[in-house]
Design a protein around this motif. Structure first.
Motif, PDB file in Angstrom:
ATOM      1  N   ALA A   1      29.910  25.396  38.180  1.00 54.34           N
ATOM      2  CA  ALA A   1      30.245  24.222  38.488  1.00 54.34           C
ATOM      3  C   ALA A   1      29.858  23.875  40.025  1.00 54.34           C
ATOM      4  O   ALA A   1      30.366  24.741  40.954  1.00 54.34           O
ATOM      5  CB  ALA A   1      31.587  23.650  38.387  1.00 54.34           C
ATOM      6  N   LEU A   2      29.018  22.992  40.049  1.00 56.62           N
ATOM      7  CA  LEU A   2      28.742  22.778  41.536  1.00 56.62           C
ATOM      8  C   LEU A   2      29.238  21.521  42.256  1.00 56.62           C
ATOM      9  O   LEU A   2      29.361  20.685  41.303  1.00 56.62           O
ATOM     10  CB  LEU A   2      27.067  22.576  41.544  1.00 56.62           C
ATOM     11  CG  LEU A   2      26.293  23.891  41.209  1.00 56.62           C
ATOM     12  CD1 LEU A   2      24.698  23.620  40.690  1.00 56.62           C
ATOM     13  CD2 LEU A   2      26.517  25.167  41.977  1.00 56.62           C
ATOM     14  N   PRO A   3      29.533  21.498  43.301  1.00 55.46           N
ATOM     15  CA  PRO A   3      29.993  20.319  44.148  1.00 55.46           C
ATOM     16  C   PRO A   3      28.662  19.244  44.312  1.00 55.46           C
ATOM     17  O   PRO A   3      27.855  19.771  44.763  1.00 55.46           O
ATOM     18  CB  PRO A   3      30.964  20.945  45.135  1.00 55.46           C
ATOM     19  CG  PRO A   3      30.073  22.121  45.485  1.00 55.46           C
ATOM     20  CD  PRO A   3      29.649  22.788  44.330  1.00 55.46           C
ATOM     21  N   LEU A   4      29.194  17.964  44.339  1.00 60.62           N
ATOM     22  CA  LEU A   4      27.937  17.103  44.751  1.00 60.62           C
ATOM     23  C   LEU A   4      28.746  16.127  45.693  1.00 60.62           C
ATOM     24  O   LEU A   4      29.721  15.384  45.198  1.00 60.62           O
ATOM     25  CB  LEU A   4      27.456  16.147  43.672  1.00 60.62           C
ATOM     26  CG  LEU A   4      26.504  15.253  44.047  1.00 60.62           C
ATOM     27  CD1 LEU A   4      25.275  15.701  44.802  1.00 60.62           C
ATOM     28  CD2 LEU A   4      25.979  14.291  42.853  1.00 60.62           C
ATOM     29  N   LYS A   5      28.410  16.150  47.012  1.00 56.52           N
ATOM     30  CA  LYS A   5      28.947  15.119  47.801  1.00 56.52           C
ATOM     31  C   LYS A   5      27.881  13.709  47.841  1.00 56.52           C
ATOM     32  O   LYS A   5      26.943  13.575  47.859  1.00 56.52           O
ATOM     33  CB  LYS A   5      28.812  15.592  49.462  1.00 56.52           C
ATOM     34  CG  LYS A   5      29.416  14.887  50.230  1.00 56.52           C
ATOM     35  CD  LYS A   5      29.315  15.313  51.543  1.00 56.52           C
ATOM     36  CE  LYS A   5      30.091  14.397  52.881  1.00 56.52           C
ATOM     37  NZ  LYS A   5      29.704  15.173  54.271  1.00 56.52           N
ATOM     38  N   LYS A   6      28.784  12.919  47.063  1.00 59.05           N
ATOM     39  CA  LYS A   6      27.808  11.567  46.944  1.00 59.05           C
ATOM     40  C   LYS A   6      28.559  10.375  47.552  1.00 59.05           C
ATOM     41  O   LYS A   6      30.032  10.314  47.375  1.00 59.05           O
ATOM     42  CB  LYS A   6      27.974  11.330  45.592  1.00 59.05           C
ATOM     43  CG  LYS A   6      27.278  10.001  45.105  1.00 59.05           C
ATOM     44  CD  LYS A   6      27.260   9.775  43.503  1.00 59.05           C
ATOM     45  CE  LYS A   6      28.480   9.441  42.795  1.00 59.05           C
ATOM     46  NZ  LYS A   6      28.869   8.219  43.059  1.00 59.05           N
ATOM     47  N   ALA A   7      28.049   9.666  48.449  1.00 59.74           N
ATOM     48  CA  ALA A   7      28.448   8.356  48.754  1.00 59.74           C
ATOM     49  C   ALA A   7      28.366   7.251  47.932  1.00 59.74           C
ATOM     50  O   ALA A   7      27.885   7.343  46.778  1.00 59.74           O
ATOM     51  CB  ALA A   7      27.653   7.948  50.299  1.00 59.74           C
ATOM     52  N   ASN A   8      29.106   6.082  48.177  1.00 58.82           N
ATOM     53  CA  ASN A   8      28.930   4.860  47.191  1.00 58.82           C
ATOM     54  C   ASN A   8      27.626   4.444  47.288  1.00 58.82           C
ATOM     55  O   ASN A   8      27.163   3.986  48.341  1.00 58.82           O
ATOM     56  CB  ASN A   8      30.033   3.784  47.591  1.00 58.82           C
ATOM     57  CG  ASN A   8      30.197   2.634  46.707  1.00 58.82           C
ATOM     58  OD1 ASN A   8      29.884   2.978  45.475  1.00 58.82           O
ATOM     59  ND2 ASN A   8      30.231   1.532  47.095  1.00 58.82           N
TER      60      ASN A   8
END
Length: 463
Positions: free
Chosen positions: A336-343
């Motif tokens: 599982a990979l983390p994704l840093k996502k803004a709005n």
């Protein structure tokens, strides 16, 4: 003649046309200004001429009033009729106002002002002389007939002639001024006519030249249009040939590839005990190469279809689309990979095509950062008045910006297949999709530190 040379000549002709039209417009504006200025000068000159006539009329009026006063005094001296005396008195009372009016009319002429002073002195002398004659009438018996006739005739006539002469001098001054103004008006009129004539001739010549250039440009544009239509027809034929080629690739080439892979697998299974390690390795290479060739064909066909598929534009929820794509990317990954996502703001485009772009960029980010101990993948967005710019960042191996021109080419790769698998078509597909949406795609990177892929999409639907 080369294309660059023709383009340069067309640009030059366009500038010449614009310059000619601009000069013609400036000349027409100049002519309008000259005409307006001339009309204004004519109006001022007409007023000046009218003013001169008023001055002359007023001088004559003053001289006429003095003459009327003299005639009334003469009638009174001869007939002793009181009505002549009243008439004389009325004229004398009116003279100061007439002289004041004359002074007002000549207020801008110092020479005439001095002449009015002299005229007024002569009038005063003449009025006193006339008054003296009236006063002497009371002692009529003491005044001889010769003295009465002298007052009425000789001396009075001489004084009146002197006054009339000075009035004529003042009128002559005004006539001279009138002549000078008339000559000035005539000279300005001639000059104005010449300027208007020359300006119109030059403007007409420039307009005709510009019209000729425009007609020539229209002719060239029609020729270019015909060439474009011919090229379009050739492109349509080429596209049909490409479609036929794609069909052949899709069917005719896949069959031998499947046969190569199938026979290789059968050969390996049936004769494995008769093959040494090198033989088995070569069979494995053959099967892997046929699979890779099949994948290349699939990618090439996908790239070809991407240019022909119509763009179905709609408002796309980029947050939901990124989450959907990321779930699919993570499903094919072992961890599982983390994704840093803004709005992310919404954008306008074809959802299916944009999904392909995000799939390629996010999958690349995962692939090229897979050798890092801690993968960092981030997607952000910023918007301006007309577009939204999305950025996909990873902390992977990056690439050397010196080879940037190869980045979006078909089958162009900046890393070997042994380092990272792939065919080198994904970024080319992403670029084609973004360009068809009227956007841009670009990248920046630093080896072993980061890579950022940016692409822009319209903020609103196209009009």
């Amino acid at each position: 003649m080369s294309e660059d040379s023709r383009s340069s000549q067309m640009i030059k002709k366009e500038w010449v046309t614009k310059l000619g039209l601009a000069i013609a417009l400036c000349l027409l504006v100049l002519i309008s200004f000259v005409t307006f200025n001339s009309v204004d000068q004519f109006e001022n000159s007409a007023k000046a001429v009218e003013h001169t006539h008023l001055v002359i009329q007023q001088i004559n009026q003053v001289a006429s009033d003095v003459k009327d006063a003299e005639s009334a005094q003469r009638g009174y001296l001869i007939t002793s009729n009181e009505s002549f005396l009243q008439e004389h008195h009325d004229v004398v009372m009116k003279l100061p106002d007439e002289i004041s009016k004359l002074r007002y009319l000549t207020r801008d002429n110092p020479d005439q002002k001095k002449s009015i002073d002299i005229l007024e002195e002569l009038i005063d002398l003449r009025m006193r002389s006339l008054r003296l004659g009236i006063d002497m009438l009371a002692d009529r018996d003491k005044v001889s007939l010769d003295e009465t006739m002298d007052l009425v005739g000789g001396t009075g006539r001489q004084a009146m002639l002197q006054l009339r002469g000075h009035a004529d001098y003042m009128i002559a001054v005004e006539d001279k001024l009138l002549g000078e103004r008339a000559r000035l008006v005539q000279a300005k009129a001639s000059s104005t006519k010449l300027w208007i004539l020359l300006g119109n001739v030059v403007a007409i010549a420039l307009l005709l030249s510009a019209l000729w250039l425009i007609m020539l440009e229209i002719k060239h544009r029609k020729g270019a249009q015909r060439a474009i239509e011919k090229t379009a027809a050739q492109l349509e034929l080429t596209n049909k040939e490409l479609e036929s080629f794609s069909y052949s690739v899709s069917h005719d080439l896949r069959s031998p590839l499947r046969a190569i892979d199938g026979y290789s697998r059968m050969f390996e299974e049936d004769f494995a005990d008769r093959l040494d390690d090198e033989g088995r390795r070569l069979l494995s290479v053959i099967r892997a190469s046929s699979k890779k060739m099949g994948q290349l064909i699939d990618d090439l066909l996908a790239f070809s279809r991407m240019g022909r598929k119509p763009v179905d534009t709609m408002k796309v929820d980029m947050n939901a689309l990124v989450d959907e794509v990321w779930s699919e990317v993570c499903a094919s990954s072992r961890t599982a990979l983390p994704l840093k996502k803004a709005n992310l703001p919404a954008a306008w485009g074809d959802r299916a095509l944009l999904r392909q772009v995000l799939m390629n960029l996010l999958a690349n980010a995962v692939k090229y950062s897979s050798k890092k101990d801690e993968q960092l993948i981030e997607i952000t967005a910023k918007q301006n008045e007309h577009e939204v710019v999305f950025s996909v960042r990873d902390n992977g191996v990056g690439f050397d910006m010196r080879f940037y021109n190869k980045l979006f080419g078909v089958f162009q790769r900046l890393h070997t297949e042994n380092e990272f698998p792939g065919t080198g078509v994904g970024l080319a597909i992403a670029q084609r999709v973004i360009v068809r949406h009227g956007g841009r795609i670009w990248a920046e990177s630093k080896p072993d530190e980061y890579t950022i892929f940016n692409f822009s999409l319209p903020k609103e639907a196209a009009a």
